[in-house]
Design a protein around this motif. Structure first.
Motif, PDB file in Angstrom:
ATOM      1  N   LEU A  51      -5.231  -1.435   3.438  1.00  0.00           N
ATOM      2  CA  LEU A  51      -5.809  -0.117   3.686  1.00  0.00           C
ATOM      3  C   LEU A  51      -7.025  -0.251   4.589  1.00  0.00           C
ATOM      4  N   GLY A  52      -7.151   0.683   5.522  1.00  0.00           N
ATOM      5  CA  GLY A  52      -8.285   0.667   6.429  1.00  0.00           C
ATOM      6  C   GLY A  52      -8.107  -0.222   7.640  1.00  0.00           C
TER       7      GLY A  52
ATOM      8  N   GLN B  69      -1.940   0.306   8.256  1.00  0.00           N
ATOM      9  CA  GLN B  69      -2.300   0.311   6.836  1.00  0.00           C
ATOM     10  C   GLN B  69      -1.140  -0.036   5.904  1.00  0.00           C
ATOM     11  N   GLU B  70      -0.114  -0.697   6.421  1.00  0.00           N
ATOM     12  CA  GLU B  70       1.007  -1.062   5.564  1.00  0.00           C
ATOM     13  C   GLU B  70       0.697  -2.297   4.721  1.00  0.00           C
TER      14      GLU B  70
ATOM     15  N   THR C 174       0.874  -1.178   0.000  1.00  0.00           N
ATOM     16  CA  THR C 174       0.000   0.000   0.000  1.00  0.00           C
ATOM     17  C   THR C 174       0.914   1.232   0.000  1.00  0.00           C
ATOM     18  N   ARG C 175       0.310   2.399  -0.052  1.00  0.00           N
ATOM     19  CA  ARG C 175       1.132   3.619  -0.052  1.00  0.00           C
ATOM     20  C   ARG C 175       1.801   3.859   1.298  1.00  0.00           C
ATOM     21  N   TYR C 176       1.425   3.096   2.325  1.00  0.00           N
ATOM     22  CA  TYR C 176       2.024   3.249   3.645  1.00  0.00           C
ATOM     23  C   TYR C 176       3.138   2.232   3.918  1.00  0.00           C
ATOM     24  N   THR C 177       3.337   1.288   3.022  1.00  0.00           N
ATOM     25  CA  THR C 177       4.333   0.237   3.237  1.00  0.00           C
ATOM     26  C   THR C 177       5.738   0.815   3.282  1.00  0.00           C
TER      27      THR C 177
ATOM     28  N   CYS D  36      -9.446   0.998  10.916  1.00  0.00           N
ATOM     29  CA  CYS D  36      -8.794   2.270  11.245  1.00  0.00           C
ATOM     30  C   CYS D  36      -9.637   3.163  12.141  1.00  0.00           C
TER      31      CYS D  36
END
Length: 241
Positions: free
Chosen positions: A187-188, A183-184, A156-159, A211
């Protein structure tokens, strides 16, 4: 209980038995502690003593049978279900075995579902709390070997973006502190994992939450850690399957 597991593993390496002093030396335990644990393990049937030497007892040998393994899995499942209902979260148990992340058991409900494994847990250990917790318990060479097999990739964009950043994060993790991931992997979803080390086996119990309930994550993780501490003695031999 970790020390008792170390003693059992050490005794298992000596087919012809070993004396207490040798076991203390090889496990790095103080001699009085070794004597105390050996007496307990003999009393429980996991060891037997003969002419000053210690051998695996019938209880330890029964653990290797398929029926015993199924009973141990059932014990784990019951414990996870208890914690799931008590804390109101999905609960996961995983270990690191033979160079792989292995999710052994998951307990959830329709109202509190587990995270869907949409990307292989074994290949994405860098991205979820379970994997990060297990990797944090390995030495640096084992961590790097794992990441060579399963390189860091964006889930995800958080990884975490690269192995260097991940290794730094793992180095900074406090011993026996919950590992938090937000959220890695999905998502959520936010997750927390509690490290459990039994003998030479790295293990973890973990939870997940949506989340919008993120403020519950750390208190729930602390509650799980406390519950594990209360039951770890009776579960120790079961969760080392």
């Amino acid at each position: 209980m970790q020390r008792a597991m170390r003693l059992l593993e050490c005794v298992a390496e000596h087919e012809h038995g070993a004396p207490a002093k040798q076991l203390a030396r090889e496990t790095g335990l103080a001699l009085p502690t070794t004597y105390h644990l050996l007496r307990t393990l003999v009393h429980e049937g996991y060891l037997r003593r003969d002419k000053g030497l210690f051998f695996l007892g019938e209880a330890a040998e029964r653990l290797s049978s398929s029926g015993a393994q199924e009973k141990r899995r059932s014990t784990i499942a019951e414990a996870l279900a208890h914690w799931r209902d008590l804390i109101g979260v999905p609960v996961y148990y995983a270990i690191y075995r033979n160079g792989e992340i292995e999710v052994v058991c998951v307990s959830d409900t329709p109202g509190n579902p587990a995270v869907e494994e949409w990307a292989d847990f074994r290949e994405t250990g860098h991205a979820h709390a379970i994997g990060q917790c297990l990797l944090s318990q390995l030495d640096e060479d084992a961590r790097r070997a794992h990441l060579d097999r399963y390189p860091v990739q964006s889930i995800t964009r958080y990884t975490v973006r690269d192995s260097h950043t991940l290794l730094q994060r793992l180095d900074q993790m406090g011993r026996m502190q919950p590992v938090i991931e937000r959220q890695e992997y999905a998502l959520g979803t936010v997750c927390a994992a509690i490290p459990i080390t039994l003998g030479t086996t790295a293990g973890t119990m973990a939870i997940s939450l949506p989340c919008h309930q993120a403020d519950r994550l750390l208190p729930a993780a602390r509650q799980l850690q406390s519950e594990i501490g209360r039951l770890l003695g009776s579960l120790a031999l079961s969760i080392s399957i």
